[in-house]
Design a protein around this motif. Structure first.
Motif, PDB file in Angstrom:
ATOM      1  N   ARG A   1      65.360 -13.015 -24.006  1.00 23.83           N
ATOM      2  CA  ARG A   1      66.052 -12.642 -25.242  1.00 23.83           C
ATOM      3  C   ARG A   1      65.043 -12.349 -26.348  1.00 23.83           C
ATOM      4  O   ARG A   1      63.973 -12.978 -26.411  1.00 23.83           O
ATOM      5  CB  ARG A   1      66.971 -13.783 -25.676  1.00 23.83           C
ATOM      6  N   PRO A   2      65.359 -11.419 -27.260  1.00 20.99           N
ATOM      7  CA  PRO A   2      64.482 -11.180 -28.413  1.00 20.99           C
ATOM      8  C   PRO A   2      64.360 -12.433 -29.269  1.00 20.99           C
ATOM      9  O   PRO A   2      65.313 -13.202 -29.419  1.00 20.99           O
ATOM     10  CB  PRO A   2      65.197 -10.052 -29.170  1.00 20.99           C
ATOM     11  N   THR A   3      63.176 -12.644 -29.837  1.00 22.31           N
ATOM     12  CA  THR A   3      62.902 -13.842 -30.633  1.00 22.31           C
ATOM     13  C   THR A   3      62.527 -13.438 -32.046  1.00 22.31           C
ATOM     14  O   THR A   3      61.684 -12.565 -32.249  1.00 22.31           O
ATOM     15  CB  THR A   3      61.770 -14.661 -30.003  1.00 22.31           C
ATOM     16  N   SER A   4      63.156 -14.090 -33.026  1.00 23.35           N
ATOM     17  CA  SER A   4      62.912 -13.734 -34.425  1.00 23.35           C
ATOM     18  C   SER A   4      61.634 -14.365 -34.967  1.00 23.35           C
ATOM     19  O   SER A   4      60.923 -13.736 -35.754  1.00 23.35           O
ATOM     20  CB  SER A   4      64.109 -14.165 -35.289  1.00 23.35           C
ATOM     21  N   CYS A   5      61.319 -15.582 -34.530  1.00 23.10           N
ATOM     22  CA  CYS A   5      60.126 -16.251 -35.045  1.00 23.10           C
ATOM     23  C   CYS A   5      59.737 -17.403 -34.135  1.00 23.10           C
ATOM     24  O   CYS A   5      60.573 -17.937 -33.397  1.00 23.10           O
ATOM     25  CB  CYS A   5      60.350 -16.764 -36.474  1.00 23.10           C
ATOM     26  N   VAL A   6      58.476 -17.783 -34.217  1.00 18.68           N
ATOM     27  CA  VAL A   6      57.965 -18.945 -33.482  1.00 18.68           C
ATOM     28  C   VAL A   6      56.987 -19.680 -34.375  1.00 18.68           C
ATOM     29  O   VAL A   6      56.361 -19.092 -35.265  1.00 18.68           O
ATOM     30  CB  VAL A   6      57.262 -18.542 -32.163  1.00 18.68           C
ATOM     31  N   LEU A   7      56.871 -20.963 -34.105  1.00 15.94           N
ATOM     32  CA  LEU A   7      55.893 -21.795 -34.812  1.00 15.94           C
ATOM     33  C   LEU A   7      54.944 -22.367 -33.769  1.00 15.94           C
ATOM     34  O   LEU A   7      55.339 -23.170 -32.920  1.00 15.94           O
ATOM     35  CB  LEU A   7      56.587 -22.929 -35.577  1.00 15.94           C
ATOM     36  N   LEU A   8      53.696 -21.919 -33.846  1.00 17.92           N
ATOM     37  CA  LEU A   8      52.670 -22.412 -32.932  1.00 17.92           C
ATOM     38  C   LEU A   8      52.043 -23.658 -33.551  1.00 17.92           C
ATOM     39  O   LEU A   8      51.289 -23.578 -34.526  1.00 17.92           O
ATOM     40  CB  LEU A   8      51.607 -21.337 -32.695  1.00 17.92           C
ATOM     41  N   ARG A   9      52.382 -24.793 -32.998  1.00 20.35           N
ATOM     42  CA  ARG A   9      51.871 -26.041 -33.560  1.00 20.35           C
ATOM     43  C   ARG A   9      50.391 -26.224 -33.250  1.00 20.35           C
ATOM     44  O   ARG A   9      49.888 -25.719 -32.244  1.00 20.35           O
ATOM     45  CB  ARG A   9      52.675 -27.228 -32.997  1.00 20.35           C
ATOM     46  N   THR A  10      49.719 -26.926 -34.134  1.00 20.50           N
ATOM     47  CA  THR A  10      48.283 -27.158 -33.955  1.00 20.50           C
ATOM     48  C   THR A  10      48.052 -27.905 -32.645  1.00 20.50           C
ATOM     49  O   THR A  10      48.615 -28.993 -32.433  1.00 20.50           O
ATOM     50  CB  THR A  10      47.725 -27.991 -35.122  1.00 20.50           C
ATOM     51  N   PRO A  11      47.263 -27.325 -31.751  1.00 24.39           N
ATOM     52  CA  PRO A  11      47.084 -27.941 -30.424  1.00 24.39           C
ATOM     53  C   PRO A  11      46.238 -29.199 -30.501  1.00 24.39           C
ATOM     54  O   PRO A  11      45.407 -29.381 -31.391  1.00 24.39           O
ATOM     55  CB  PRO A  11      46.376 -26.848 -29.624  1.00 24.39           C
ATOM     56  N   LYS A  12      46.454 -30.051 -29.526  1.00 21.36           N
ATOM     57  CA  LYS A  12      45.679 -31.279 -29.436  1.00 21.36           C
ATOM     58  C   LYS A  12      44.356 -31.009 -28.730  1.00 21.36           C
ATOM     59  O   LYS A  12      44.127 -29.921 -28.203  1.00 21.36           O
ATOM     60  CB  LYS A  12      46.473 -32.343 -28.674  1.00 21.36           C
ATOM     61  N   GLU A  13      43.507 -32.005 -28.722  1.00 19.63           N
ATOM     62  CA  GLU A  13      42.219 -31.859 -28.056  1.00 19.63           C
ATOM     63  C   GLU A  13      42.412 -31.669 -26.546  1.00 19.63           C
ATOM     64  O   GLU A  13      43.295 -32.284 -25.945  1.00 19.63           O
ATOM     65  CB  GLU A  13      41.332 -33.080 -28.321  1.00 19.63           C
ATOM     66  N   GLY A  14      41.586 -30.829 -25.957  1.00 17.95           N
ATOM     67  CA  GLY A  14      41.699 -30.558 -24.538  1.00 17.95           C
ATOM     68  C   GLY A  14      42.484 -29.293 -24.225  1.00 17.95           C
ATOM     69  O   GLY A  14      42.672 -28.957 -23.046  1.00 17.95           O
ATOM     70  N   PHE A  15      42.924 -28.590 -25.261  1.00 19.03           N
ATOM     71  CA  PHE A  15      43.655 -27.341 -25.031  1.00 19.03           C
ATOM     72  C   PHE A  15      42.685 -26.296 -24.490  1.00 19.03           C
ATOM     73  O   PHE A  15      41.608 -26.071 -25.060  1.00 19.03           O
ATOM     74  CB  PHE A  15      44.289 -26.871 -26.341  1.00 19.03           C
ATOM     75  N   ASP A  16      43.054 -25.637 -23.393  1.00 20.83           N
ATOM     76  CA  ASP A  16      42.113 -24.742 -22.715  1.00 20.83           C
ATOM     77  C   ASP A  16      41.861 -23.438 -23.458  1.00 20.83           C
ATOM     78  O   ASP A  16      40.890 -22.741 -23.161  1.00 20.83           O
ATOM     79  CB  ASP A  16      42.620 -24.439 -21.294  1.00 20.83           C
ATOM     80  N   SER A  17      42.726 -23.098 -24.436  1.00 23.73           N
ATOM     81  CA  SER A  17      42.544 -21.851 -25.196  1.00 23.73           C
ATOM     82  C   SER A  17      42.260 -22.148 -26.663  1.00 23.73           C
ATOM     83  O   SER A  17      42.788 -21.490 -27.567  1.00 23.73           O
ATOM     84  CB  SER A  17      43.785 -20.961 -25.054  1.00 23.73           C
ATOM     85  N   LYS A  18      41.423 -23.136 -26.900  1.00 21.18           N
ATOM     86  CA  LYS A  18      41.098 -23.519 -28.285  1.00 21.18           C
ATOM     87  C   LYS A  18      40.373 -22.399 -29.017  1.00 21.18           C
ATOM     88  O   LYS A  18      40.607 -22.179 -30.222  1.00 21.18           O
ATOM     89  CB  LYS A  18      40.220 -24.773 -28.270  1.00 21.18           C
TER      90      LYS A  18
END
Length: 217
Positions: free
Chosen positions: A184-201
């Protein structure tokens, strides 16, 4: 009076031969004539069944041939379809889509949204984004620029600025929804600040820096 075998056979022959000169009505009333009629009727039924089977096979073959021809005709249309470019998407954005991500930044944002969706540290939709802001969640917000009516997302920039959360617009709600792993189309998203160990930091830092830079401009 008993007759000899030869006399009995002669008597039978004399009884059968007169049948040849009888009328048609008498002929039809004879037992073997009725049996012949029944046999002829069965033959006609068999012929009719065979004809019906042939007609059914011919109709099935014609139907299969027609469907195959339709598939052949439809295949060129698939090859001629072209994807909508970034420039075409930008033409459909609303008047409040500022700051609008460039083509390069849009690709990076979509890539980060996909990573965030798989890691499950993302809020999707207006209600979820507002809920996250009220809980004090931080990160980066991405808003689709082709949302109509604009009242659906017009209140988000004020809430994001009050919460000190940077945001950026992308041209397409369909592409944003696809990046967020939904049909479905999405109007908005909130990317929360990732925790340590995130592979795409590194990607997160790059996108956040680009969003902040676009907001200052």
């Amino acid at each position: 009076m008993l007759l000899s075998p030869s006399a009995q056979s002669n008597a039978l022959v004399s009884q059968v031969r007169p049948c040849e000169c009888r009328s048609n009505a008498t002929y039809k009333s004879l037992p073997f004539a009725a049996n012949r009629k029944n046999i002829m009727g069965k033959d006609e039924d068999k012929a009719a069944k065979k004809a019906a089977k042939k007609a059914a096979k011919a109709a099935k073959a014609a139907k299969e041939q027609g469907s195959s021809s339709m598939e052949v005709d439809a295949s060129p249309s698939k090859s001629t379809t072209t994807e909508i470019t970034y420039e075409d998407r930008v033409k459909a954005v609303n008047c409040i889509s500022t700051p609008l991500a460039t083509k390069k930044v849009t690709k990076k944002v979509h890539k980060l949204v996909k990573k965030a969706s798989s890691a499950k540290w993302m809020r999707r939709g207006v209600k979820e984004v507002v809920k996250g802001l009220r809980k004090g969640e931080k990160g980066v917000a991405v808003i689709a620029g082709d949302i109509y009516p604009i009242d659906v997302v017009s209140h988000l920039p004020v809430l994001l600025e009050e919460s000190n959360v940077p945001y950026i617009y992308v041209p397409s709600k369909v592409e944003l929804g696809a990046a967020a792993s939904t049909k479905r189309p999405t109007s908005c998203v909130l990317l929360r600040t990732p925790k340590e160990g995130f592979d795409s930091k590194d990607l997160w830092d790059e996108v956040k820096a680009a969003v902040v830079a676009e907001a200052k401009e």
